[in-house]
Design a protein around this motif. Structure first.
Motif, short mmCIF file in Angstrom:
data_model
loop_
_atom_site.label_atom_id
_atom_site.label_comp_id
_atom_site.label_asym_id
_atom_site.label_seq_id
_atom_site.Cartn_x
_atom_site.Cartn_y
_atom_site.Cartn_z
N ILE A 192 0.85 -1.19 0.00
CA ILE A 192 0.00 0.00 0.00
C ILE A 192 0.89 1.25 0.00
CG2 ILE A 192 -1.73 1.28 1.32
CD1 ILE A 192 -2.62 -1.45 2.49
N PRO A 193 0.60 2.24 -0.85
CA PRO A 193 1.38 3.49 -0.82
C PRO A 193 1.31 4.13 0.56
CG PRO A 193 -0.11 3.45 -2.71
CD PRO A 193 -0.50 2.30 -1.83
N TYR A 194 2.44 4.64 1.05
CA TYR A 194 2.42 5.30 2.35
C TYR A 194 3.37 6.48 2.34
CZ TYR A 194 6.80 2.92 3.61
OH TYR A 194 8.10 2.47 3.65
N ASN A 195 3.19 7.36 3.32
CA ASN A 195 3.97 8.58 3.42
C ASN A 195 5.40 8.24 3.84
OD1 ASN A 195 5.01 11.16 4.16
ND2 ASN A 195 2.93 11.90 4.56
N PRO A 196 6.42 8.64 3.06
CA PRO A 196 7.80 8.32 3.42
C PRO A 196 8.25 8.94 4.73
CG PRO A 196 7.74 9.89 1.60
CD PRO A 196 6.34 9.39 1.79
N LEU A 197 7.53 9.94 5.23
CA LEU A 197 7.89 10.52 6.52
C LEU A 197 7.77 9.50 7.65
CD1 LEU A 197 6.19 14.04 6.26
CD2 LEU A 197 8.64 13.52 6.17
N HIS A 198 6.93 8.46 7.46
CA HIS A 198 6.84 7.41 8.48
C HIS A 198 8.19 6.73 8.69
CE1 HIS A 198 2.58 7.77 9.11
NE2 HIS A 198 2.26 7.43 7.88
N ASP A 199 8.99 6.65 7.64
CA ASP A 199 10.31 6.02 7.76
C ASP A 199 11.36 6.98 8.33
OD1 ASP A 199 9.35 3.65 6.65
OD2 ASP A 199 9.83 4.26 4.60
N GLN A 200 10.96 8.22 8.57
CA GLN A 200 11.89 9.22 9.08
C GLN A 200 11.53 9.65 10.50
OE1 GLN A 200 12.33 12.41 6.11
NE2 GLN A 200 11.76 10.94 4.53
N GLY A 201 10.77 8.80 11.19
CA GLY A 201 10.45 9.08 12.59
C GLY A 201 9.18 9.84 12.84
N TYR A 202 8.27 9.85 11.85
CA TYR A 202 6.99 10.55 12.00
C TYR A 202 5.85 9.52 12.03
CZ TYR A 202 9.28 14.94 10.53
OH TYR A 202 10.08 16.04 10.43
N PRO A 203 5.53 8.96 13.21
CA PRO A 203 4.41 8.01 13.26
C PRO A 203 3.05 8.67 13.07
CG PRO A 203 5.27 8.41 15.45
CD PRO A 203 6.20 9.09 14.50
N SER A 204 2.94 9.95 13.47
CA SER A 204 1.70 10.70 13.34
C SER A 204 1.99 11.98 12.56
CB SER A 204 1.14 11.04 14.73
OG SER A 204 -0.03 11.82 14.65
N ILE A 205 1.29 12.18 11.46
CA ILE A 205 1.61 13.29 10.55
C ILE A 205 0.39 14.19 10.38
CG2 ILE A 205 2.39 13.91 8.23
CD1 ILE A 205 3.58 11.04 8.06
N GLY A 206 0.57 15.45 10.73
CA GLY A 206 -0.49 16.44 10.55
C GLY A 206 0.00 17.57 9.67
N CYS A 207 -0.29 18.80 10.06
CA CYS A 207 0.21 19.95 9.33
C CYS A 207 1.72 20.07 9.52
CB CYS A 207 -0.48 21.23 9.81
SG CYS A 207 -2.23 21.32 9.37
N ALA A 208 2.42 20.51 8.49
CA ALA A 208 3.88 20.57 8.54
C ALA A 208 4.43 21.43 9.68
CB ALA A 208 4.42 21.04 7.19
N PRO A 209 3.89 22.64 9.91
CA PRO A 209 4.47 23.46 10.99
C PRO A 209 4.20 22.89 12.38
CG PRO A 209 3.13 24.79 9.49
CD PRO A 209 2.82 23.36 9.22
N THR A 211 4.17 19.46 13.24
CA THR A 211 4.57 18.06 13.38
C THR A 211 6.08 17.93 13.29
OG1 THR A 211 2.54 17.46 12.17
CG2 THR A 211 4.16 15.72 12.53
N ARG A 212 6.67 17.21 14.23
CA ARG A 212 8.10 16.87 14.17
C ARG A 212 8.24 15.36 14.32
NH1 ARG A 212 9.57 14.94 18.99
NH2 ARG A 212 8.97 15.97 20.94
N ALA A 213 9.44 14.86 14.04
CA ALA A 213 9.74 13.46 14.29
C ALA A 213 9.75 13.21 15.80
CB ALA A 213 11.08 13.08 13.67
N VAL A 214 9.39 12.00 16.22
CA VAL A 214 9.43 11.66 17.65
C VAL A 214 10.80 11.10 18.00
CG1 VAL A 214 6.95 11.22 17.70
CG2 VAL A 214 8.52 9.33 17.32
N ARG A 215 11.13 11.22 19.27
CA ARG A 215 12.38 10.67 19.77
C ARG A 215 12.15 9.25 20.30
NH1 ARG A 215 11.95 15.92 22.04
NH2 ARG A 215 13.26 17.44 20.97
N LEU A 216 13.23 8.50 20.45
CA LEU A 216 13.15 7.13 20.93
C LEU A 216 12.43 7.10 22.28
CD1 LEU A 216 14.03 4.21 20.33
CD2 LEU A 216 16.07 4.64 21.72
N GLY A 217 11.39 6.25 22.36
CA GLY A 217 10.65 6.09 23.60
C GLY A 217 9.47 7.02 23.76
N GLU A 218 9.32 8.01 22.88
CA GLU A 218 8.19 8.92 22.97
C GLU A 218 6.92 8.28 22.42
OE1 GLU A 218 9.66 13.51 22.77
OE2 GLU A 218 9.56 12.46 20.85
N PRO A 219 5.75 8.69 22.92
CA PRO A 219 4.49 8.21 22.34
C PRO A 219 4.35 8.63 20.88
CG PRO A 219 4.12 9.30 24.45
CD PRO A 219 5.54 9.59 24.06
#
Length: 254
Positions: A192-209, A211-219
């Motif tokens: 299934i096509p998916y957002n490549p940001l998921h592979d860059q540490g973004y489990p939850s993606i909203g508006c660009a300003p 949303t940031r990547a999460v750190r290890l251990g963060e929800p």
């Protein structure tokens, strides 16, 4: 079985969905709820899995796919939107903010004024997301979402289906009991096509300003509105009734 829009009907649907696979859960919802169903996608992993099932099973005859185009999404989100339409040969309807409301908001706050306070951020979410959602759901009998209990403590009590008194419809959450591992496996297995940001540490993606990547251990949702110190990271689209939160808290203490 016609569930209508009552709370008892939502409970019956949730029970019927419990032991069913994802395609059957969506089919049950489309068969059981009389009236228009709307699925709101933000093109995250959850929504891409649901989109795949809806299109592959031909359920888009009964379930309308809509996205809230806030005007501030990541370029990668627009790319996966286009890839999804190309993959399945369908259009996904866009609902945009009201022009007058948006212009007034920017004139009042400035373009990034949402960072000035929690109230300012919520005002931005109201204009860009909540009001468009209200238009998208107008007249609908059911609302399909990609909510999962594992996403955050605030969502931990999310049921497979429930009466939403705010929008006066049945809210269907077919992935409520799925883990992230379940989700990744499903998307991978079905290519299934998916957002490549998921592979860059973004489990939850909203508006660009916002949303940031999460750190290890963060929800999963720690990267949303990260400058705020609130534990509840929500924009106002998904409001869990207080009694559900209290019941879940009691169960956790028992």
């Amino acid at each position: 079985m016609d569930l209508g829009s009552g709370g008892g009907g939502a409970d019956a649907l949730a029970r019927a969905m419990t032991d069913a696979g994802l395609p059957e859960r969506l089919a049950l919802a489309s068969r059981s709820i009389a009236g228009r169903l709307v699925f709101t996608t933000s093109f995250g992993l959850e929504d891409q899995a649901l989109t795949h099932v809806i299109f592959r099973a031909g359920l888009d005859v009964h379930i309308e796919l809509v996205t809230l185009d806030t005007g501030r999404l990541f370029p990668e989100t627009y790319d996966v939107w286009a890839q999804t339409e190309e993959r399945y040969g369908r259009r996904i309807n866009a609902v945009s903010p009201d022009r007058t409301d948006l212009e007034s908001l920017v004139a009042l706050q400035g373009i990034n004024g949402f960072r000035h306070s929690v109230e300012a951020r919520k005002a931005c979410c109201d204009v860009r997301k909540v009001e468009p959602l209200g238009r998208a759901l107008a007249g609908a009998a059911g609302w399909v979402t990609g909510l999962r209990a594992e996403q955050s403590a605030f969502r931990a009590a999310v049921p497979l289906a429930a009466q939403d008194d705010g929008y006066r419809l049945i809210k269907i959450n077919p992935l409520a009991d799925w883990s992230r591992q379940d989700l990744v496996r499903y998307v991978t297995d079905n290519a299934i096509p998916y957002n490549p940001l998921h592979d860059q540490g973004y489990p939850s993606i909203g508006c660009a300003p916002c949303t940031r990547a999460v750190r290890l251990g963060e929800p999963e949702r720690a990267g949303r509105w990260w400058w705020e110190q609130e534990a509840k990271k929500e924009c106002g689209l998904h409001l869990v009734p207080t009694h559900q939160i209290q019941e879940h808290s009691h169960d956790q203490r028992a």
